[in-house]
Design an enzyme around this catalytic site. Structure first.
Site, short mmCIF file in Angstrom:
data_model
loop_
_atom_site.label_atom_id
_atom_site.label_comp_id
_atom_site.label_asym_id
_atom_site.label_seq_id
_atom_site.Cartn_x
_atom_site.Cartn_y
_atom_site.Cartn_z
N GLY A 157 -31.36 84.72 21.73
CA GLY A 157 -32.83 85.35 21.21
C GLY A 157 -33.91 83.96 21.31
O GLY A 157 -34.24 83.80 22.36
N GLY A 158 -34.14 83.45 20.38
CA GLY A 158 -35.10 82.52 19.94
C GLY A 158 -35.09 81.26 21.22
O GLY A 158 -36.01 81.12 21.73
N GLU A 165 -22.28 90.13 18.16
CA GLU A 165 -23.48 89.33 17.34
C GLU A 165 -23.19 89.63 15.87
O GLU A 165 -23.86 90.60 15.39
CB GLU A 165 -24.99 89.80 17.94
N GLU A 203 -31.39 94.57 15.23
CA GLU A 203 -32.77 94.88 14.75
C GLU A 203 -33.08 96.49 15.04
O GLU A 203 -33.75 96.99 14.17
CB GLU A 203 -33.87 94.02 15.60
N ASN A 257 -32.99 87.62 25.02
CA ASN A 257 -33.59 88.89 24.58
C ASN A 257 -34.96 88.24 24.00
O ASN A 257 -34.96 87.53 23.01
CB ASN A 257 -32.52 89.16 23.32
N TRP A 258 -35.84 88.64 24.68
CA TRP A 258 -37.22 88.13 24.22
C TRP A 258 -37.86 88.92 22.87
O TRP A 258 -38.72 88.53 22.44
CB TRP A 258 -38.23 88.30 25.55
N LYS A 259 -37.06 90.05 22.55
CA LYS A 259 -37.57 90.64 21.35
C LYS A 259 -39.15 91.19 21.75
O LYS A 259 -39.58 91.36 22.91
CB LYS A 259 -37.54 89.98 20.19
N GLY A 291 -30.99 84.70 14.59
CA GLY A 291 -32.36 84.18 14.04
C GLY A 291 -32.23 83.33 12.79
O GLY A 291 -33.24 83.18 12.26
N SER A 321 -27.72 82.64 17.20
CA SER A 321 -28.35 81.32 17.24
C SER A 321 -27.66 80.31 18.22
O SER A 321 -27.36 79.29 17.96
CB SER A 321 -28.22 80.81 15.55
N HIS A 360 -28.95 96.76 19.43
CA HIS A 360 -29.30 95.42 18.69
C HIS A 360 -29.32 95.76 17.37
O HIS A 360 -29.91 96.71 16.71
CB HIS A 360 -30.55 94.81 19.48
C1 PEP Z 1 -30.59 88.27 19.74
O1 PEP Z 1 -31.86 88.39 19.39
O2 PEP Z 1 -29.70 89.03 20.21
C2 PEP Z 1 -30.20 86.87 19.10
C3 PEP Z 1 -28.93 86.60 19.10
O3 PEP Z 1 -31.01 85.92 18.43
P1 PEP Z 1 -31.06 84.34 18.03
O4 PEP Z 1 -30.44 83.74 19.25
O5 PEP Z 1 -32.48 83.94 17.85
O6 PEP Z 1 -30.09 84.56 16.95
#
Ligand code: PEP
Length: 255
Positions: A234-235, A168, A98, A10-12, A174, A213, A96
């Protein structure tokens, strides 16, 4: 039949089209020999066309990160399901945390979006998960039960298996705080049982990912859990090298 793991990045709101091109050229050779894992990148709308063209014929599928449920209409700034399928997007991330917390996306909206995605031939990745306060108050099961019930209410039992669910925990997104293997397995098995209350066969077939994470260092442990069918990352998906390392961990995870 065994469930094919899915590793979705997930590039956001990261990467211009130029940056996305550099990324895909770095990722493709790293995943060219992958055979037992589905790979997806969930990219900003502006990167969709370029990424779909560049990834065509490869292992990498391209997803959007949101959509409206209507086919068309006076909804300034929104994108419809057929607009995504016309581009050949494979699917779309929905709900999501966010979007839920920063942009007011509701379970009522998701009850419309999930079936609308399926109707347009898109694979929905539906995100669910509890806040830190809900976990501390032993409220995780109630929250997951409510989200699964409400968000999937409009999906017919015979189409449930086509949905991908991402568990999640919001406190792990994050933050660098990853759920323990026990917490991830327990919550994901619980989600599978909830789907099973609607349709046993769908519960066996549907893929449930862990997100929060995930990094190359912790991926192997999480991906070896019996009910975890992959990860939403994500990251660590923003660099081709670390994303490819997580995909490699999924390829070698015992199944
Ligand atoms: C996400 O954006 O869905 C996510 C899980 O982010 P991260 O891996 O950075 O926690």
């Amino acid at each position: 039949m065994a469930r094919m793991p899915l590793i979705a990045g997930n590039w956001k709101m990261y990467k211009t089209e130029e940056q996305s091109e550099d990324y895909i050229q770095a990722l493709l050779p790293r995943v060219s020999s992958v055979e037992t894992v589905d790979v997806a990148i969930c990219v900003p709308f502006t990167d969709l066309r370029a990424m779909i063209d560049s990834a065509r014929g490869s292992r990498v599928e391209v997803y959007a990160q949101n959509m409206h449920h209507e086919v068309e209409g006076a909804y300034t700034g929104e994108i419809s399901p057929p607009m995504l399928s016309e581009l050949d997007a494979r699917g779309v991330v929905l709900g999501h945390s966010e979007r839920r917390t920063l942009f007011g996306e509701t379970d009522k909206a998701l009850a419309l979006k999930v079936p609308a995605a399926l109707e347009a031939g898109l694979v929905p990745i539906l995100c669910v998960g509890e806040t830190e306060a809900e976990r501390d108050n032993d409220d995780t099961d109630r929250k997951l039960r409510q989200q699964i019930k409400d968000d999937l209410a409009g999906v017919a039992p015979e189409r449930l298996a086509e949905v991908v669910i991402a568990y999640e925990p919001i406190w792990a997104i994050g933050t660098g705080r990853v759920a323990t293997a026990e917490q991830a397995q327990e919550a994901i098995a619980f989600i599978r049982a909830l789907v099973g209350d609607r349709d046993k066969q769908a519960a066996e077939q549907l893929r449930i990912l862990y997100g929060g994470s995930v990094k190359p260092e912790n991926a192997a442990e999480l991906l070896a859990l019996p009910d975890v069918d992959g990860a939403l990352v994500g990251g660590a998906s923003l660099e081709a090298e670390s994303f490819a390392a997580i995909i490699a961990a999924a390829e070698s995870a015992p199944r």
